[in-house]
Design a protein around this motif. Sequence first.
Motif, PDB file in Angstrom:
ATOM      1  N   SER A 105       0.813  -1.211   0.000  1.00 13.63           N
ATOM      2  CA  SER A 105       0.000   0.000   0.000  1.00 13.63           C
ATOM      3  C   SER A 105       0.851   1.268   0.000  1.00 13.63           C
ATOM      4  O   SER A 105       0.339   2.353  -0.197  1.00 13.63           O
ATOM      5  CB  SER A 105      -0.924   0.012   1.222  1.00 13.63           C
ATOM      6  OG  SER A 105      -0.146   0.016   2.393  1.00 13.63           O
ATOM      7  N   GLN A 106       2.141   1.108   0.251  1.00 10.54           N
ATOM      8  CA  GLN A 106       3.015   2.279   0.215  1.00 10.54           C
ATOM      9  C   GLN A 106       3.170   2.757  -1.225  1.00 10.54           C
ATOM     10  O   GLN A 106       3.425   1.968  -2.134  1.00 10.54           O
ATOM     11  CB  GLN A 106       4.396   1.902   0.756  1.00 10.54           C
ATOM     12  CG  GLN A 106       5.422   3.013   0.711  1.00 10.54           C
ATOM     13  CD  GLN A 106       5.363   3.918   1.933  1.00 10.54           C
ATOM     14  OE1 GLN A 106       5.572   3.471   3.041  1.00 10.54           O
ATOM     15  NE2 GLN A 106       5.086   5.184   1.715  1.00 10.54           N
ATOM     16  N   GLN A 107       3.012   4.054  -1.441  1.00 13.12           N
ATOM     17  CA  GLN A 107       3.195   4.612  -2.777  1.00 13.12           C
ATOM     18  C   GLN A 107       4.686   4.565  -3.136  1.00 13.12           C
ATOM     19  O   GLN A 107       5.543   4.731  -2.271  1.00 13.12           O
ATOM     20  CB  GLN A 107       2.720   6.059  -2.820  1.00 13.12           C
ATOM     21  CG  GLN A 107       1.277   6.258  -2.410  1.00 13.12           C
ATOM     22  CD  GLN A 107       0.301   5.537  -3.299  1.00 13.12           C
ATOM     23  OE1 GLN A 107      -0.598   4.845  -2.839  1.00 13.12           O
ATOM     24  NE2 GLN A 107       0.484   5.681  -4.606  1.00 13.12           N
ATOM     25  N   LEU A 152       8.367   5.735  -4.246  1.00  4.73           N
ATOM     26  CA  LEU A 152       9.050   6.973  -3.868  1.00  4.73           C
ATOM     27  C   LEU A 152       8.907   8.041  -4.946  1.00  4.73           C
ATOM     28  O   LEU A 152       8.748   9.227  -4.641  1.00  4.73           O
ATOM     29  CB  LEU A 152      10.533   6.698  -3.602  1.00  4.73           C
ATOM     30  CG  LEU A 152      11.330   7.932  -3.181  1.00  4.73           C
ATOM     31  CD1 LEU A 152      10.843   8.464  -1.848  1.00  4.73           C
ATOM     32  CD2 LEU A 152      12.818   7.628  -3.134  1.00  4.73           C
ATOM     33  N   GLN A 157       6.428   8.660  -6.824  1.00  6.48           N
ATOM     34  CA  GLN A 157       5.128   9.326  -6.665  1.00  6.48           C
ATOM     35  C   GLN A 157       5.119  10.218  -5.415  1.00  6.48           C
ATOM     36  O   GLN A 157       4.547  11.311  -5.428  1.00  6.48           O
ATOM     37  CB  GLN A 157       4.010   8.293  -6.577  1.00  6.48           C
ATOM     38  CG  GLN A 157       3.649   7.665  -7.913  1.00  6.48           C
ATOM     39  CD  GLN A 157       2.419   6.765  -7.794  1.00  6.48           C
ATOM     40  OE1 GLN A 157       1.686   6.824  -6.818  1.00  6.48           O
ATOM     41  NE2 GLN A 157       2.220   5.917  -8.792  1.00  6.48           N
ATOM     42  N   ILE A 158       5.730   9.738  -4.351  1.00  6.40           N
ATOM     43  CA  ILE A 158       5.780  10.553  -3.119  1.00  6.40           C
ATOM     44  C   ILE A 158       6.530  11.855  -3.394  1.00  6.40           C
ATOM     45  O   ILE A 158       6.079  12.944  -3.015  1.00  6.40           O
ATOM     46  CB  ILE A 158       6.450   9.760  -1.989  1.00  6.40           C
ATOM     47  CG1 ILE A 158       5.547   8.597  -1.563  1.00  6.40           C
ATOM     48  CG2 ILE A 158       6.756  10.671  -0.792  1.00  6.40           C
ATOM     49  CD1 ILE A 158       6.176   7.665  -0.532  1.00  6.40           C
ATOM     50  N   LEU A 159       7.667  11.745  -4.071  1.00  2.68           N
ATOM     51  CA  LEU A 159       8.442  12.949  -4.385  1.00  2.68           C
ATOM     52  C   LEU A 159       7.644  13.890  -5.274  1.00  2.68           C
ATOM     53  O   LEU A 159       7.657  15.111  -5.084  1.00  2.68           O
ATOM     54  CB  LEU A 159       9.749  12.558  -5.071  1.00  2.68           C
ATOM     55  CG  LEU A 159      10.832  11.974  -4.160  1.00  2.68           C
ATOM     56  CD1 LEU A 159      11.923  11.314  -4.987  1.00  2.68           C
ATOM     57  CD2 LEU A 159      11.418  13.065  -3.285  1.00  2.68           C
ATOM     58  N   ARG A 194       4.377  14.126  -5.570  1.00  4.16           N
ATOM     59  CA  ARG A 194       3.291  14.749  -4.801  1.00  4.16           C
ATOM     60  C   ARG A 194       3.833  15.871  -3.918  1.00  4.16           C
ATOM     61  O   ARG A 194       3.247  16.951  -3.837  1.00  4.16           O
ATOM     62  CB  ARG A 194       2.577  13.697  -3.943  1.00  4.16           C
ATOM     63  CG  ARG A 194       1.497  14.297  -3.055  1.00  4.16           C
ATOM     64  CD  ARG A 194       0.795  13.233  -2.246  1.00  4.16           C
ATOM     65  NE  ARG A 194      -0.135  13.853  -1.292  1.00  4.16           N
ATOM     66  CZ  ARG A 194      -1.330  13.387  -0.992  1.00  4.16           C
ATOM     67  NH1 ARG A 194      -1.763  12.299  -1.572  1.00  4.16           N
ATOM     68  NH2 ARG A 194      -2.099  13.997  -0.124  1.00  4.16           N
ATOM     69  N   ASN A 195       4.952  15.598  -3.247  1.00  2.00           N
ATOM     70  CA  ASN A 195       5.533  16.621  -2.382  1.00  2.00           C
ATOM     71  C   ASN A 195       5.939  17.847  -3.186  1.00  2.00           C
ATOM     72  O   ASN A 195       5.777  18.986  -2.737  1.00  2.00           O
ATOM     73  CB  ASN A 195       6.736  16.062  -1.629  1.00  2.00           C
ATOM     74  CG  ASN A 195       6.345  15.005  -0.610  1.00  2.00           C
ATOM     75  OD1 ASN A 195       5.169  14.695  -0.468  1.00  2.00           O
ATOM     76  ND2 ASN A 195       7.318  14.452   0.069  1.00  2.00           N
ATOM     77  N   LEU A 236      -1.126  14.341 -10.502  1.00  2.00           N
ATOM     78  CA  LEU A 236      -0.303  13.141 -10.499  1.00  2.00           C
ATOM     79  C   LEU A 236      -1.207  11.957 -10.816  1.00  2.00           C
ATOM     80  O   LEU A 236      -2.292  11.831 -10.237  1.00  2.00           O
ATOM     81  CB  LEU A 236       0.320  12.995  -9.108  1.00  2.00           C
ATOM     82  CG  LEU A 236       1.267  11.857  -8.821  1.00  2.00           C
ATOM     83  CD1 LEU A 236       2.506  11.945  -9.712  1.00  2.00           C
ATOM     84  CD2 LEU A 236       1.681  11.909  -7.350  1.00  2.00           C
ATOM     85  N   GLU A 253      14.150   4.386 -10.307  1.00  3.40           N
ATOM     86  CA  GLU A 253      15.119   3.287 -10.388  1.00  3.40           C
ATOM     87  C   GLU A 253      14.403   1.942 -10.334  1.00  3.40           C
ATOM     88  O   GLU A 253      14.950   0.931 -10.749  1.00  3.40           O
ATOM     89  CB  GLU A 253      16.111   3.383  -9.221  1.00  3.40           C
ATOM     90  CG  GLU A 253      16.938   4.660  -9.184  1.00  3.40           C
ATOM     91  CD  GLU A 253      17.983   4.728 -10.273  1.00  3.40           C
ATOM     92  OE1 GLU A 253      18.055   3.797 -11.087  1.00  3.40           O
ATOM     93  OE2 GLU A 253      18.718   5.724 -10.305  1.00  3.40           O
ATOM     94  N   ASP A 254      13.206   1.945  -9.792  1.00  2.00           N
ATOM     95  CA  ASP A 254      12.457   0.704  -9.656  1.00  2.00           C
ATOM     96  C   ASP A 254      11.290   0.617 -10.634  1.00  2.00           C
ATOM     97  O   ASP A 254      10.340  -0.107 -10.411  1.00  2.00           O
ATOM     98  CB  ASP A 254      11.960   0.542  -8.221  1.00  2.00           C
ATOM     99  CG  ASP A 254      11.172   1.754  -7.745  1.00  2.00           C
ATOM    100  OD1 ASP A 254      11.195   2.796  -8.428  1.00  2.00           O
ATOM    101  OD2 ASP A 254      10.532   1.658  -6.694  1.00  2.00           O
ATOM    102  N   PRO A 261      16.723  -2.405  -6.278  1.00  2.00           N
ATOM    103  CA  PRO A 261      15.912  -1.190  -6.283  1.00  2.00           C
ATOM    104  C   PRO A 261      14.867  -1.217  -5.181  1.00  2.00           C
ATOM    105  O   PRO A 261      14.619  -0.240  -4.502  1.00  2.00           O
ATOM    106  CB  PRO A 261      15.260  -1.199  -7.665  1.00  2.00           C
ATOM    107  CG  PRO A 261      15.337  -2.604  -8.133  1.00  2.00           C
ATOM    108  CD  PRO A 261      16.532  -3.210  -7.492  1.00  2.00           C
ATOM    109  N   GLY A 268       8.740  18.679   1.897  1.00  2.00           N
ATOM    110  CA  GLY A 268       7.569  18.975   1.066  1.00  2.00           C
ATOM    111  C   GLY A 268       6.292  18.331   1.550  1.00  2.00           C
ATOM    112  O   GLY A 268       5.299  18.311   0.823  1.00  2.00           O
ATOM    113  N   GLN A 298       0.274   6.276   3.473  1.00  2.00           N
ATOM    114  CA  GLN A 298       0.892   5.612   2.313  1.00  2.00           C
ATOM    115  C   GLN A 298       1.697   6.584   1.455  1.00  2.00           C
ATOM    116  O   GLN A 298       2.432   6.173   0.567  1.00  2.00           O
ATOM    117  CB  GLN A 298      -0.163   4.895   1.456  1.00  2.00           C
ATOM    118  CG  GLN A 298      -1.092   5.791   0.667  1.00  2.00           C
ATOM    119  CD  GLN A 298      -2.350   6.143   1.431  1.00  2.00           C
ATOM    120  OE1 GLN A 298      -2.361   6.182   2.661  1.00  2.00           O
ATOM    121  NE2 GLN A 298      -3.430   6.395   0.703  1.00  2.00           N
ATOM    122  N   GLU A 357       5.763   2.402   5.525  1.00  2.00           N
ATOM    123  CA  GLU A 357       5.454   0.968   5.550  1.00  2.00           C
ATOM    124  C   GLU A 357       6.586   0.156   6.154  1.00  2.00           C
ATOM    125  O   GLU A 357       6.363  -0.860   6.810  1.00  2.00           O
ATOM    126  CB  GLU A 357       5.141   0.476   4.141  1.00  2.00           C
ATOM    127  CG  GLU A 357       3.760   0.831   3.653  1.00  2.00           C
ATOM    128  CD  GLU A 357       2.684   0.009   4.346  1.00  2.00           C
ATOM    129  OE1 GLU A 357       1.604   0.565   4.565  1.00  2.00           O
ATOM    130  OE2 GLU A 357       2.912  -1.165   4.658  1.00  2.00           O
TER     131      GLU A 357
END
Lengths: 136, 282
Positions: free
Chosen positions: A4-6, A8, A10-12, A14-15, A26, A115-116, B131, B176, B185, B191
């Motif tokens: 469920s973790q977005q 990274l 996407q997190i970057l 969004r921030n 996004l 990278e992933d 990764p 940010g 999430q 997580e």
Amino acid sequence: VSSSQQPLAQILARNLLASIALPGLLVDEEGALVFFNGAAGELIGRRFEEVGQLSREEWAVRFGPFGQNGEPIALDSLPLALTIREGRPAQGRFSIRTTAEDVEIDVSALPLVGEDGFHGALVAFWRPGEDAGQSG
Amino acid sequence: VRVRLWGVRGSVPVAEERMLRYGGNTSCVEVTLSDGTEIILDAGTGIRGLGAARASRGDGVHVLLTHLHLDHIQGLLFFSPFFDAQAHVEVWGPPGATLDLRERLARYLSAPLSPIEIRELPSRVTFRSIPSGDWRIGNAHVTARLVLHRGTTLGYRITEGDVSLCYLPDHEPALGASLETQPSQWISGHELARGASLLIHDGQYTANEYAGRRGWGHSSIEDALAFAHRANPNHLILSHHDPLHDDEHLDALGDAARSRWESLGHPRANLELAAEGRIVQL
């Protein structure tokens, strides 16, 4: 650890969007809307907290896109669809439906390739003729 | 599972006497699983002492690198198993856009920075880029995820049975984002850290210092506590101490952090500042 973790990337993204005045949104790998910022919210007349996450089909129903004469545009022909499909930047111009009116916008979509792997796209948009970042 | 801290200093090793109660070596944590399998998190200068204390056993050792900043790899050249022909060292680390892990580490382990080249190491060394992913080492389940820091950086969670260690020594989840309101999430590293038996997290700066160093990839203690409050670990250790913070300063920061932690509803005793030589049994 669940999935469920977005990612990274996407997190970057969004921030970043939450920190800038350029209207932007996004989408994830499937084209679903997962976030739009305050400047985008001002342009479309709704805040993200009101709208929430939307599938590609749901946000097309709410916001368009439409051509110059108000005709619906196939989602697959949008710059964003090209970015999702081919993983490359794309630009275009079309109209979206806001709470007040149909608004013509220029759109630039940037693929989020981390990278992933591929994680969707960051989409910036603004009204033609306005400086990017000044329309919100 | 036994966790021993061998290096808790951030950025650069320090040697001043007034800093040595907490410790001067850079990031390195030894994790010993119940079956004796040894996992080493990061290879800062702390790994030198670890290697020296480790008897040559001829068995495998796993080194998991969060990223390749110098304070996390500087000890590699002084890690005795590298020079033990009987040793098998598996080095895991983040992916690169163009070069594999071995090639990127070779930039440090080669002339003119080093007298020894990677290809000259007598031990059997394997390099693996990850990764993100999940795999097993010994009895443990290991999870790696990309987390928010400058450059490609991994966070790790090591789980054996019902105990888990989350390791995020270089992490700026507040960049940010509001750690109080951001959905979980969408918080980097959440997580990995959620409900961990032990969370070792970046707490390099005071709030004042962070204001001038935003985007450098590290957390203020306040942000580290806000992150940990959301993740709710059983035990929290703040690490990667700023090289300008001496023991007296860290004592004061620790007291303030425990008060803040307590005000957030957590037991005061479950928070500590990392100190070299500290052993935690999970």
